[in-house]
Design a protein around this motif. Sequence first.
Motif, PDB file in Angstrom:
ATOM      1  N   GLU A   7       0.916  -1.221  -0.040  1.00 38.09           N
ATOM      2  CA  GLU A   7       0.041   0.043  -0.138  1.00 38.09           C
ATOM      3  C   GLU A   7       0.914   1.229  -0.024  1.00 38.09           C
ATOM      4  OE1 GLU A   7      -3.350   2.020  -0.349  1.00 38.09           O
ATOM      5  OE2 GLU A   7      -3.330  -0.146  -0.248  1.00 38.09           O
ATOM      6  N   PRO A   8       0.836   2.111  -0.972  1.00 35.04           N
ATOM      7  CA  PRO A   8       0.254   1.905  -2.210  1.00 35.04           C
ATOM      8  C   PRO A   8       0.805   0.872  -3.273  1.00 35.04           C
ATOM      9  CG  PRO A   8       1.699   3.893  -2.215  1.00 35.04           C
ATOM     10  CD  PRO A   8       1.893   2.921  -1.034  1.00 35.04           C
ATOM     11  N   PRO A   9       0.203   0.851  -4.434  1.00 33.89           N
ATOM     12  CA  PRO A   9       0.805  -0.099  -5.147  1.00 33.89           C
ATOM     13  C   PRO A   9       2.289   0.266  -5.721  1.00 33.89           C
ATOM     14  CG  PRO A   9      -1.165   0.708  -6.246  1.00 33.89           C
ATOM     15  CD  PRO A   9      -1.001   1.498  -4.966  1.00 33.89           C
ATOM     16  N   LEU A  10       3.039  -0.979  -5.757  1.00 31.94           N
ATOM     17  CA  LEU A  10       4.260  -1.161  -6.226  1.00 31.94           C
ATOM     18  C   LEU A  10       4.693  -0.772  -7.329  1.00 31.94           C
ATOM     19  CD1 LEU A  10       5.516  -4.228  -4.052  1.00 31.94           C
ATOM     20  CD2 LEU A  10       5.797  -1.728  -3.351  1.00 31.94           C
ATOM     21  N   ARG A  11       6.115  -0.199  -7.466  1.00 32.96           N
ATOM     22  CA  ARG A  11       6.491  -0.294  -8.830  1.00 32.96           C
ATOM     23  C   ARG A  11       7.570  -1.558  -8.978  1.00 32.96           C
ATOM     24  NH1 ARG A  11       7.663   5.128  -7.013  1.00 32.96           N
ATOM     25  NH2 ARG A  11       6.504   6.544  -8.418  1.00 32.96           N
ATOM     26  N   SER A  57       7.065   4.741 -15.363  1.00 28.32           N
ATOM     27  CA  SER A  57       7.180   3.783 -14.500  1.00 28.32           C
ATOM     28  C   SER A  57       5.848   3.090 -14.383  1.00 28.32           C
ATOM     29  CB  SER A  57       7.185   4.313 -12.946  1.00 28.32           C
ATOM     30  OG  SER A  57       8.240   4.823 -12.659  1.00 28.32           O
ATOM     31  N   THR A  58       5.856   1.924 -14.153  1.00 22.10           N
ATOM     32  CA  THR A  58       4.671   0.651 -14.280  1.00 22.10           C
ATOM     33  C   THR A  58       4.195   0.410 -12.472  1.00 22.10           C
ATOM     34  OG1 THR A  58       5.385  -0.182 -16.229  1.00 22.10           O
ATOM     35  CG2 THR A  58       3.870  -1.330 -15.004  1.00 22.10           C
ATOM     36  N   LEU A  59       3.119   0.555 -12.143  1.00 22.45           N
ATOM     37  CA  LEU A  59       2.457   0.069 -11.092  1.00 22.45           C
ATOM     38  C   LEU A  59       1.934  -1.462 -11.286  1.00 22.45           C
ATOM     39  CD1 LEU A  59       1.018   3.322  -9.822  1.00 22.45           C
ATOM     40  CD2 LEU A  59       3.235   2.454  -9.107  1.00 22.45           C
ATOM     41  N   LEU A  60       1.867  -2.137 -10.135  1.00 24.52           N
ATOM     42  CA  LEU A  60       1.327  -3.384  -9.935  1.00 24.52           C
ATOM     43  C   LEU A  60       0.197  -3.431  -9.310  1.00 24.52           C
ATOM     44  CD1 LEU A  60       4.941  -5.343  -9.923  1.00 24.52           C
ATOM     45  CD2 LEU A  60       3.436  -4.821 -12.060  1.00 24.52           C
ATOM     46  N   ALA A  61      -0.753  -4.199  -9.801  1.00 27.05           N
ATOM     47  CA  ALA A  61      -1.980  -4.332  -8.911  1.00 27.05           C
ATOM     48  C   ALA A  61      -2.654  -5.434  -9.213  1.00 27.05           C
ATOM     49  CB  ALA A  61      -2.989  -3.233  -9.228  1.00 27.05           C
ATOM     50  N   LEU A  62      -3.211  -6.245  -8.160  1.00 32.68           N
ATOM     51  CA  LEU A  62      -4.023  -7.313  -8.161  1.00 32.68           C
ATOM     52  C   LEU A  62      -5.373  -7.074  -8.887  1.00 32.68           C
ATOM     53  CD1 LEU A  62      -3.712  -9.243  -4.884  1.00 32.68           C
ATOM     54  CD2 LEU A  62      -2.125  -9.685  -6.795  1.00 32.68           C
ATOM     55  N   THR A  63      -5.790  -8.013  -9.802  1.00 30.33           N
ATOM     56  CA  THR A  63      -7.021  -8.231 -10.495  1.00 30.33           C
ATOM     57  C   THR A  63      -8.057  -8.604  -9.540  1.00 30.33           C
ATOM     58  OG1 THR A  63      -6.592 -10.117 -11.546  1.00 30.33           O
ATOM     59  CG2 THR A  63      -6.153  -8.318 -12.733  1.00 30.33           C
ATOM     60  N   PRO A  64      -9.367  -8.616  -9.874  1.00 30.22           N
ATOM     61  CA  PRO A  64     -10.163  -9.453  -8.705  1.00 30.22           C
ATOM     62  C   PRO A  64     -10.072 -10.898  -8.993  1.00 30.22           C
ATOM     63  CG  PRO A  64     -11.407  -7.795 -10.204  1.00 30.22           C
ATOM     64  CD  PRO A  64      -9.811  -7.983 -10.842  1.00 30.22           C
ATOM     65  N   GLU A  65      -9.480 -11.344  -9.787  1.00 33.30           N
ATOM     66  CA  GLU A  65      -9.154 -12.804  -9.828  1.00 33.30           C
ATOM     67  C   GLU A  65      -8.022 -13.026  -9.101  1.00 33.30           C
ATOM     68  OE1 GLU A  65      -7.926 -16.633 -12.906  1.00 33.30           O
ATOM     69  OE2 GLU A  65      -9.361 -15.064 -13.594  1.00 33.30           O
ATOM     70  N   GLY A  66      -6.843 -12.092  -9.017  1.00 32.40           N
ATOM     71  CA  GLY A  66      -5.858 -12.141  -8.174  1.00 32.40           C
ATOM     72  C   GLY A  66      -6.040 -12.019  -6.720  1.00 32.40           C
ATOM     73  N   ASP A  73       1.982   4.730 -13.823  1.00 33.17           N
ATOM     74  CA  ASP A  73       2.067   5.219 -12.683  1.00 33.17           C
ATOM     75  C   ASP A  73       1.912   6.786 -12.996  1.00 33.17           C
ATOM     76  OD1 ASP A  73       2.925   6.844 -10.359  1.00 33.17           O
ATOM     77  OD2 ASP A  73       4.728   5.708 -10.138  1.00 33.17           O
ATOM     78  N   PRO A  74       0.804   7.364 -12.313  1.00 31.41           N
ATOM     79  CA  PRO A  74       0.185   9.012 -12.632  1.00 31.41           C
ATOM     80  C   PRO A  74       1.268   9.879 -12.367  1.00 31.41           C
ATOM     81  CG  PRO A  74      -1.323   8.012 -11.074  1.00 31.41           C
ATOM     82  CD  PRO A  74      -0.191   6.887 -11.502  1.00 31.41           C
TER      83      PRO A  74
END
Length: 136
Positions: A44-48, A87-96, A81-82
């Motif tokens: 928290e927050p999403p990771l790079r 940069s790219t942030l990683l987030a879980l999908t609902p399935e994840g 990443d806004p």
Amino acid sequence: METELAELLRGVSHRLRRGYGARFGPLGLTPGQVRALRVIAEAEPPLRMVQLAEALRIVPRSVTPVIDALEEMGLVRREVDPANRRSTLLALTPEGEARYEQVREARRQAAEELFSVLTPDQREQLRDLLSLVEGR
């Protein structure tokens, strides 16, 4: 005495990893993918990507194939990443998120099986001792 303790701890750790592995296989995940999924889920927050590599203690280029596989399974998504469009942030999908809950349950079952020979008081004492050794 210390060598014997170290060997006992190594053996218990090995048994726990085997128990995890036996439960992660049916979920279609490798231990490395499970570790990445856990770190992403708990961040928290999403990771790079580079932060994930640091958390996993691996070189950044080694993260890409793990994330590629998790993304192909529909468990993780990459987001721009806004704050830094490079940069790219990683987030879980609902399935994840659902799969991560299965992973947590698999981990709990493996630990429960391993520590079933101990009473609740002995488990608490072991936790306290290991926390002391770990420096928490």
